[in-house]
Design a protein around this motif. Sequence first.
Motif, PDB file in Angstrom:
ATOM      1  N   THR A  34      -3.382  20.499   0.854  1.00 43.88           N
ATOM      2  CA  THR A  34      -3.901  20.107   2.157  1.00 43.88           C
ATOM      3  C   THR A  34      -5.299  19.550   1.979  1.00 43.88           C
ATOM      4  N   GLU A 106      -0.244  22.079  11.674  1.00 47.65           N
ATOM      5  CA  GLU A 106       0.411  23.377  11.526  1.00 47.65           C
ATOM      6  C   GLU A 106      -0.385  24.493  12.198  1.00 47.65           C
ATOM      7  N   TYR A 109       0.278  24.129  15.895  1.00 45.77           N
ATOM      8  CA  TYR A 109       1.672  24.529  16.161  1.00 45.77           C
ATOM      9  C   TYR A 109       1.796  26.052  16.198  1.00 45.77           C
ATOM     10  N   ASP A 110       1.232  26.702  15.196  1.00 48.84           N
ATOM     11  CA  ASP A 110       1.335  28.160  15.113  1.00 48.84           C
ATOM     12  C   ASP A 110       0.535  28.859  16.204  1.00 48.84           C
ATOM     13  N   MET A 129       5.282  15.954   4.230  1.00 48.22           N
ATOM     14  CA  MET A 129       5.000  16.843   5.361  1.00 48.22           C
ATOM     15  C   MET A 129       6.273  17.211   6.113  1.00 48.22           C
ATOM     16  N   ARG A 132       7.746  19.925   4.028  1.00 53.12           N
ATOM     17  CA  ARG A 132       6.918  21.133   4.031  1.00 53.12           C
ATOM     18  C   ARG A 132       7.067  21.930   5.316  1.00 53.12           C
ATOM     19  N   HIS A 133       7.311  21.233   6.433  1.00 52.47           N
ATOM     20  CA  HIS A 133       7.267  21.883   7.740  1.00 52.47           C
ATOM     21  C   HIS A 133       8.638  22.022   8.400  1.00 52.47           C
ATOM     22  N   SER A 135      10.147  24.619   8.780  1.00 53.56           N
ATOM     23  CA  SER A 135      10.108  25.852   9.567  1.00 53.56           C
ATOM     24  C   SER A 135       9.435  25.641  10.928  1.00 53.56           C
ATOM     25  N   ARG A 136       8.941  24.431  11.154  1.00 50.38           N
ATOM     26  CA  ARG A 136       8.329  24.076  12.439  1.00 50.38           C
ATOM     27  C   ARG A 136       9.131  22.898  13.021  1.00 50.38           C
ATOM     28  N   TRP A 141       7.249  13.948  12.460  1.00 47.19           N
ATOM     29  CA  TRP A 141       6.478  13.225  11.446  1.00 47.19           C
ATOM     30  C   TRP A 141       7.045  11.818  11.331  1.00 47.19           C
TER      31      TRP A 141
END
Length: 252
Positions: A34, A106, A109-110, A129, A132-133, A135-136, A141
């Motif tokens: 990141t 992120e 989002y969290d 990305m 990577r995400h 789980s979101r 993207w």
Amino acid sequence: MPSSAEANLPPTNEGYGTHEYWEERYAKEADGTTFDWFLSPSYLLPLFEELTADIDPRSSATAISSSSQRGGVDGSAIAGDMGEAKGKGNGTRMLMLGCGNSALGEVLYDAGWTNIVNLDYSKIVIDQMKERHTSRPLMEWHEMDVLDLKYGEEEFDLVVDKGTMDAMLTTKGDPWNPSEKDVKACTQEVTEALRVLKKRKGSKFIYFTFGQPHFRKRYMANRPGWKLTHREIGPPEGFAYFLYVLEYVGDE
């Protein structure tokens, strides 16, 4: 996650403004890297709470556009999630310009802002990305040029620039008299941002930067229907950073 703030720097500052530099950089960086040029995402959370407090998440849910379908996201799922938003403003439909591999998306989002669309002109970083995400799932993207947004008018409540314009202003020369190319690009970025913003109370273009007002206001000033404000946002120690806000005011 590892950070690469010092790695893969361009030989000159001008490199920050080139597509080739970013593609090469992202291709070389380790998985999970990141990079936030300045101001940690967690530091900015209280500002996002303030800036989205007057945005009604219910109206955002009813205005979800075809962009969700273009991104392969179930619009009804987004609306349902926003209906359970943790606080006022969390349903804000947000567009991140030049997201790179910043952790800002992120972190937001969290914290409850799940209706986020992230854009970058680097295909490599967007693919990274997305993977990577997973789980979101509600966060989108897309590979896209911020100077030519592939969205219709009035699709977003909040458009965010965190250092993207700064990367376009790295041409060597007199900062008081930037090149015509840089002026045109920065002005066009703001024009596109305002085009896709909803024309109603609470809609904003926000810009986080190290650029002082006498260098940055010119790109945002004199926009009919929009009020420009700016302030220093710290941090208390070290270099000063600024927040510029273009807020929709209509004919007032």
